[in-house]
Design a protein around this motif. Structure first.
Motif, short mmCIF file in Angstrom:
data_model
loop_
_atom_site.label_atom_id
_atom_site.label_comp_id
_atom_site.label_asym_id
_atom_site.label_seq_id
_atom_site.Cartn_x
_atom_site.Cartn_y
_atom_site.Cartn_z
N MET A 81 -32.47 -28.61 -19.35
CA MET A 81 -31.45 -27.76 -18.77
C MET A 81 -30.49 -28.60 -17.96
N SER A 82 -29.24 -28.31 -18.07
CA SER A 82 -28.25 -29.07 -17.31
C SER A 82 -28.19 -28.56 -15.88
N ASP A 83 -27.62 -29.38 -15.02
CA ASP A 83 -27.49 -28.97 -13.61
C ASP A 83 -26.64 -27.72 -13.48
N ASP A 84 -25.59 -27.61 -14.30
CA ASP A 84 -24.72 -26.42 -14.24
C ASP A 84 -25.51 -25.16 -14.55
N ALA A 85 -26.39 -25.23 -15.53
CA ALA A 85 -27.18 -24.05 -15.90
C ALA A 85 -28.11 -23.66 -14.76
N ALA A 86 -28.69 -24.64 -14.10
CA ALA A 86 -29.60 -24.35 -12.99
C ALA A 86 -28.84 -23.75 -11.81
N ASP A 87 -27.63 -24.23 -11.58
CA ASP A 87 -26.84 -23.69 -10.48
C ASP A 87 -26.49 -22.23 -10.71
N ASP A 88 -26.30 -21.87 -11.97
CA ASP A 88 -25.96 -20.50 -12.31
C ASP A 88 -27.14 -19.55 -12.13
N LEU A 89 -28.34 -20.10 -12.14
CA LEU A 89 -29.52 -19.26 -12.00
C LEU A 89 -29.84 -19.03 -10.53
N ALA A 90 -30.21 -17.83 -10.24
CA ALA A 90 -30.58 -17.49 -8.87
C ALA A 90 -32.08 -17.73 -8.69
N VAL A 91 -32.44 -18.02 -7.47
CA VAL A 91 -33.85 -18.23 -7.13
C VAL A 91 -34.66 -17.00 -7.53
N ASP A 92 -34.07 -15.81 -7.38
CA ASP A 92 -34.77 -14.58 -7.74
C ASP A 92 -35.21 -14.57 -9.20
N GLU A 93 -34.43 -15.20 -10.07
CA GLU A 93 -34.79 -15.25 -11.48
C GLU A 93 -36.04 -16.10 -11.69
N PHE A 94 -36.17 -17.16 -10.91
CA PHE A 94 -37.36 -18.00 -11.01
C PHE A 94 -38.57 -17.29 -10.42
N VAL A 95 -38.35 -16.54 -9.36
CA VAL A 95 -39.42 -15.73 -8.76
C VAL A 95 -39.91 -14.72 -9.79
N GLU A 96 -38.99 -14.05 -10.45
CA GLU A 96 -39.35 -13.06 -11.47
C GLU A 96 -40.08 -13.72 -12.64
N TYR A 97 -39.62 -14.90 -13.05
CA TYR A 97 -40.27 -15.65 -14.11
C TYR A 97 -41.73 -15.93 -13.73
N CYS A 98 -41.94 -16.41 -12.51
CA CYS A 98 -43.31 -16.72 -12.06
C CYS A 98 -44.18 -15.46 -12.06
N ARG A 99 -43.61 -14.37 -11.59
CA ARG A 99 -44.38 -13.11 -11.57
C ARG A 99 -44.69 -12.63 -12.98
N THR A 100 -43.76 -12.82 -13.89
CA THR A 100 -43.99 -12.44 -15.29
C THR A 100 -45.10 -13.29 -15.90
N GLN A 101 -45.04 -14.59 -15.64
CA GLN A 101 -46.08 -15.48 -16.16
C GLN A 101 -47.45 -15.08 -15.60
N ALA A 102 -47.50 -14.78 -14.32
CA ALA A 102 -48.76 -14.36 -13.69
C ALA A 102 -49.26 -13.07 -14.34
N GLY A 103 -48.35 -12.15 -14.61
CA GLY A 103 -48.72 -10.89 -15.25
C GLY A 103 -49.26 -11.10 -16.65
N LEU A 104 -48.61 -11.99 -17.40
CA LEU A 104 -49.09 -12.29 -18.76
C LEU A 104 -50.48 -12.92 -18.72
N LEU A 105 -50.67 -13.82 -17.79
CA LEU A 105 -51.99 -14.45 -17.65
C LEU A 105 -53.05 -13.42 -17.26
N SER A 106 -52.69 -12.51 -16.35
CA SER A 106 -53.64 -11.46 -15.95
C SER A 106 -53.99 -10.56 -17.12
N GLY A 107 -53.02 -10.28 -17.97
CA GLY A 107 -53.28 -9.49 -19.17
C GLY A 107 -54.23 -10.22 -20.11
N SER A 108 -54.07 -11.52 -20.23
CA SER A 108 -54.98 -12.32 -21.06
C SER A 108 -56.38 -12.30 -20.48
N VAL A 109 -56.48 -12.38 -19.17
CA VAL A 109 -57.79 -12.32 -18.51
C VAL A 109 -58.46 -10.98 -18.79
#
Length: 175
Positions: A1-29
């Motif tokens: 990912m380029s620096d410009d793409a990362a700047d365009d992303l908000a921290v909230d999007e990464f927070v949501e990504y982490c929560r989604t990943q955790a949810g997917l893992l919990s579903g697998s469990v």
């Protein structure tokens, strides 16, 4: 990912990504837990069958003193062999349950790591680039891609992006 793409992303999007990943893992469990429960039910049934077969055996099984003229083993030998086979199957299923439990624990640990990272990002990070870096480092350290068969993680996307960016450079250098 380029620096410009990362700047365009908000921290909230990464927070949501982490929560989604955790949810997917919990579903697998949860799915693995159901599979383990089914195996445990099978183990219980096999244990009951072994117990009933053992109770059906005579108290003392006498061995023949001379070789038998028939090649057919007596009923008690057949029961013992069948019980031993059931016991072997039971041990294999117990090992499967233990492996599933270990895998479930690893998935739970990674889910908890994602949840913790989401909390850290939402409370301590203001910059999208820093959030991206922290997610990628976390996934690399935790070997997160090994847990997601059908979904690309950010560390995989970053590696693919870095590889794609370096290909044109190496092609132009070789000319």
């Amino acid at each position: 990912m380029s620096d410009d793409a990362a700047d365009d992303l908000a921290v909230d999007e990464f927070v949501e990504y982490c929560r989604t990943q955790a949810g997917l893992l919990s579903g697998s469990v949860e799915t693995m837990g159901e599979e383990a429960d089914e195996l445990l039910d099978e183990i219980d049934q096999e244990m009951a069958e072994i117990r009933s077969r053992l109770e059906a055996l005579p108290d003392e099984v006498e061995a023949t003193e001379s070789p038998s003229t028939a090649d057919v083993p007596d009923a008690s030998e057949v029961d013992v062999a069948a019980i031993e086979e059931l016991q072997q199957e039971l041990e294999e299923k117990q090992l499967l349950v233990e492996a599933k439990q270990a895998r479930m624990q690893a998935f739970q640990d990674l889910a908890a790591g994602y949840t913790d990272l989401a909390e850290e990002l939402s409370s301590a990070v203001d910059d999208g680039q820093e959030a991206l870096t922290r997610v990628i480092e976390f996934e690399a350290d935790a070997d997160a891609p090994a847990y997601f068969d059908e979904r690309e993680t950010m560390v995989e996307a970053a590696a693919a992006s870095a590889e794609a960016e370096s290909e044109p450079e190496s092609e132009s250098q070789s000319e």
